[in-house]
Design an enzyme around this catalytic site. Structure first.
Site, PDB file in Angstrom:
ATOM      1  N   HIS A  83       0.443 -13.796   4.737  1.00 19.17           N
ATOM      2  CA  HIS A  83       0.211 -12.571   3.961  1.00 19.17           C
ATOM      3  C   HIS A  83       0.313 -12.879   2.486  1.00 19.17           C
ATOM      4  O   HIS A  83       1.257 -13.536   2.042  1.00 19.17           O
ATOM      5  CB  HIS A  83       1.226 -11.480   4.317  1.00 19.17           C
ATOM      6  CG  HIS A  83       1.081 -10.259   3.455  1.00 19.17           C
ATOM      7  ND1 HIS A  83       0.093  -9.320   3.662  1.00 19.17           N
ATOM      8  CD2 HIS A  83       1.764  -9.844   2.359  1.00 19.17           C
ATOM      9  CE1 HIS A  83       0.195  -8.376   2.745  1.00 19.17           C
ATOM     10  NE2 HIS A  83       1.191  -8.663   1.944  1.00 19.17           N
ATOM     11  N   ASP A 162       3.572   3.876   8.624  1.00 23.49           N
ATOM     12  CA  ASP A 162       3.271   3.231   7.357  1.00 23.49           C
ATOM     13  C   ASP A 162       2.029   3.845   6.708  1.00 23.49           C
ATOM     14  O   ASP A 162       1.989   3.997   5.488  1.00 23.49           O
ATOM     15  CB  ASP A 162       3.059   1.727   7.556  1.00 23.49           C
ATOM     16  CG  ASP A 162       2.616   1.055   6.267  1.00 23.49           C
ATOM     17  OD1 ASP A 162       3.417   1.038   5.314  1.00 23.49           O
ATOM     18  OD2 ASP A 162       1.469   0.592   6.191  1.00 23.49           O
ATOM     19  N   ARG A 169       3.427   7.257  -1.042  1.00 24.11           N
ATOM     20  CA  ARG A 169       3.960   6.427  -2.126  1.00 24.11           C
ATOM     21  C   ARG A 169       2.966   6.322  -3.264  1.00 24.11           C
ATOM     22  O   ARG A 169       3.331   6.385  -4.443  1.00 24.11           O
ATOM     23  CB  ARG A 169       4.296   5.021  -1.603  1.00 24.11           C
ATOM     24  CG  ARG A 169       5.574   4.946  -0.791  1.00 24.11           C
ATOM     25  CD  ARG A 169       5.681   3.616  -0.073  1.00 24.11           C
ATOM     26  NE  ARG A 169       5.599   2.504  -1.013  1.00 24.11           N
ATOM     27  CZ  ARG A 169       5.072   1.319  -0.706  1.00 24.11           C
ATOM     28  NH1 ARG A 169       4.565   1.097   0.506  1.00 24.11           N
ATOM     29  NH2 ARG A 169       5.053   0.352  -1.595  1.00 24.11           N
ATOM     30  N   SER A 184       6.747  -1.837   4.479  1.00 21.42           N
ATOM     31  CA  SER A 184       5.326  -1.516   4.666  1.00 21.42           C
ATOM     32  C   SER A 184       4.548  -2.754   5.127  1.00 21.42           C
ATOM     33  O   SER A 184       3.806  -2.712   6.113  1.00 21.42           O
ATOM     34  CB  SER A 184       4.736  -0.984   3.355  1.00 21.42           C
ATOM     35  OG  SER A 184       3.341  -0.807   3.460  1.00 21.42           O
ATOM     36  N   LYS A 188       3.276  -3.803   9.522  1.00 22.76           N
ATOM     37  CA  LYS A 188       1.923  -4.149   9.974  1.00 22.76           C
ATOM     38  C   LYS A 188       1.870  -5.573  10.517  1.00 22.76           C
ATOM     39  O   LYS A 188       1.245  -5.839  11.554  1.00 22.76           O
ATOM     40  CB  LYS A 188       0.925  -3.987   8.824  1.00 22.76           C
ATOM     41  CG  LYS A 188       0.770  -2.543   8.335  1.00 22.76           C
ATOM     42  CD  LYS A 188      -0.324  -2.411   7.303  1.00 22.76           C
ATOM     43  CE  LYS A 188       0.070  -2.923   5.948  1.00 22.76           C
ATOM     44  NZ  LYS A 188       0.905  -1.999   5.192  1.00 22.76           N
TER      45      LYS A 188
END
Length: 436
Positions: A83, A162, A169, A184, A188
């Site tokens: 990520h 989320d 947010r 968050s 995922k």
């Protein structure tokens, strides 16, 4: 249990119990907690935080299980994802996933879209004609098993809490919260059924985290959270003051990714792909040392296995695999324009955020989530930081659908460029590694 009482408790600095956090997460997912109450809870967390030892793991667990968690246990071998926190020209997932899969590690990857000045993996992949990022989870699992990698977007089944909290947010100025960012992202990523995660936390002008201290705090939080959830995790802090590579956009970044898989491409993109690949092979048990991992990765690039794996992924996800062997089949811009240097000297700075915003002006990105992207729009950098330039030389080539787009992109790009009399000092690509 009442949302009002939990909001008040957190507002006043209290520690929420796991069942209380679960109540709020499930309420976000199924609509039983009102948006205004969720917004108040987010603001309370923004100011009070979530205790790392108790609250944050419990909140992540609740977010994760607000939807479906994919079970990949029937597929042999360790499953590892990467990520990135987002940057400009950050196309690393495109060459990295097939390269690592070609070395025997399964790569289930749920990615995102571009927003603001940062690009998104899904937008880049969708510039390949026919490529589907909206596959059902059953097909996702199948391809991880048969092809070795699959890259999709977040489905309605994955972390629905989320999706709701992320939107709130964005609307309530509570984005810049380490506990909320970490939960968050990981809600995922862990829903993919992975065994390990490698993080690329960007630092600098073109990144969400502007300072090393901020990036380090986020990286450490996510590494510790992963370990609390029973997953292995390492993080690299990498520079994002200047764009990564020479291509910024969608189709142009696919083309650059193909160059990497052919064994060429810009040195910084190649090196970061290899560095993250080393981390993924070590996490996946496909190598015992960094040297062995790097040797396997470079061999897969040299003998064409990584490029063939990318074509296999593209075809399996209903894209045109001919684009891998012939990138000229990718969408082409209607108009191009060269930007020339106004003076001689050295390119001292190429501000990543301004370059990213230039790409948005050209049509390659989004100012708002609902905006459509032009897959052919973007830019190619002909000069990089530290290069010597002469007045009149080409600094960049802009791609857009109209003169108006090119005009807007050129105005924004001009703000990114700083030419000086002396070359800038070398800048490191990797700033730090965090493993626990």
């Amino acid at each position: 249990m009442r949302a009002y009482d939990l909001i008040k408790k957190k507002r006043d600095g209290g520690v929420l119990a796991p069942e209380e956090l679960r109540f709020l997460a499930l309420g976000a997912a199924n609509g039983t907690v009102a948006d205004e109450q969720l917004a108040a809870f987010l603001m309370a967390v923004f100011f009070r935080g979530l205790a790392g030892g108790r609250e944050l793991p419990a909140f992540l667990e609740a977010m994760l299980h607000s939807g479906r968690v994919v079970d990949l246990s029937a597929i042999s071998g360790r499953k590892v994802d990467k990520h990135s926190t987002g940057g400009v020209g950050d196309k690393i997932s495109l060459p990295l996933a097939p390269l690592v899969a070609a070395c025997g590690v399964r790569v289930p990857m749920v990615s995102g879209r571009g927003l603001g000045h940062t690009g998104g993996t899904l937008d880049k992949l969708e510039s390949i004609p026919g490529f589907r990022v909206d596959l059902p989870l059953s097909r996702f699992v199948e391809l991880v098993g048969t092809v070795g990698a699959c890259l999709i977007g977040q489905t309605e089944e994955i972390a629905p809490a989320d999706r709701k909290l992320y939107a709130l947010r964005d609307a309530t100025a509570t984005v810049e919260s380490i506990p909320l960012i970490a939960s968050s992202i990981l809600s995922k990523k862990l829903a993919e059924g992975i065994d390990a995660l490698v993080l690329d936390v960007k630092v600098g002008r073109g990144a969400f985290m502007k300072t090393v201290a901020e990036a380090r705090e986020l990286a450490r939080t996510m590494v510790q959270l992963c370990r609390a959830m029973g997953r292995d995790c390492t993080a690299l802090l990498t520079a994002m003051d200047e764009p990564l590579g020479e291509a910024v956009g969608n189709a142009v970044e696919v083309t650059e990714s193909v160059e990497i898989l052919r064994g060429g491409g810009p040195a910084d993109v190649r090196e970061l792909t290899l560095l993250l690949g080393v981390e993924m092979l070590l996490a996946g048990g496909a190598a015992r040392t960094e040297g062995e991992a790097r040797e396997k990765l470079t061999a897969a690039l040299a003998d064409g296995r990584a490029l063939r794996k990318f074509a296999e992924i593209v075809e399996a996800q209903e894209g045109d695999p001919r684009c891998v062997t012939d990138p000229s089949r990718l969408p082409q811009p209607r108009q191009r324009r060269e930007i020339h240097a106004k003076r001689s000297g050295f390119l001292v700075s190429l501000d990543a955020e301004e370059v990213g915003l230039a790409a948005v002006e050209l049509g390659a990105g989004r100012a708002r989530k609902e905006d459509r992207v032009d897959p052919a729009a973007g830019l190619l950098l002909r000069k990089r930081r530290g290069d010597e330039v002469r007045a009149g030389e080409t600094l960049a080539e802009l791609h857009g659908a109209s003169e108006a787009r090119l005009d807007a992109g050129a105005l924004r790009f001009a703000k990114a460029v700083q030419v000086g009399d002396e070359p800038p000092p070398p800048a490191p690509l990797v700033l730090e590694r965090i493993a626990g």
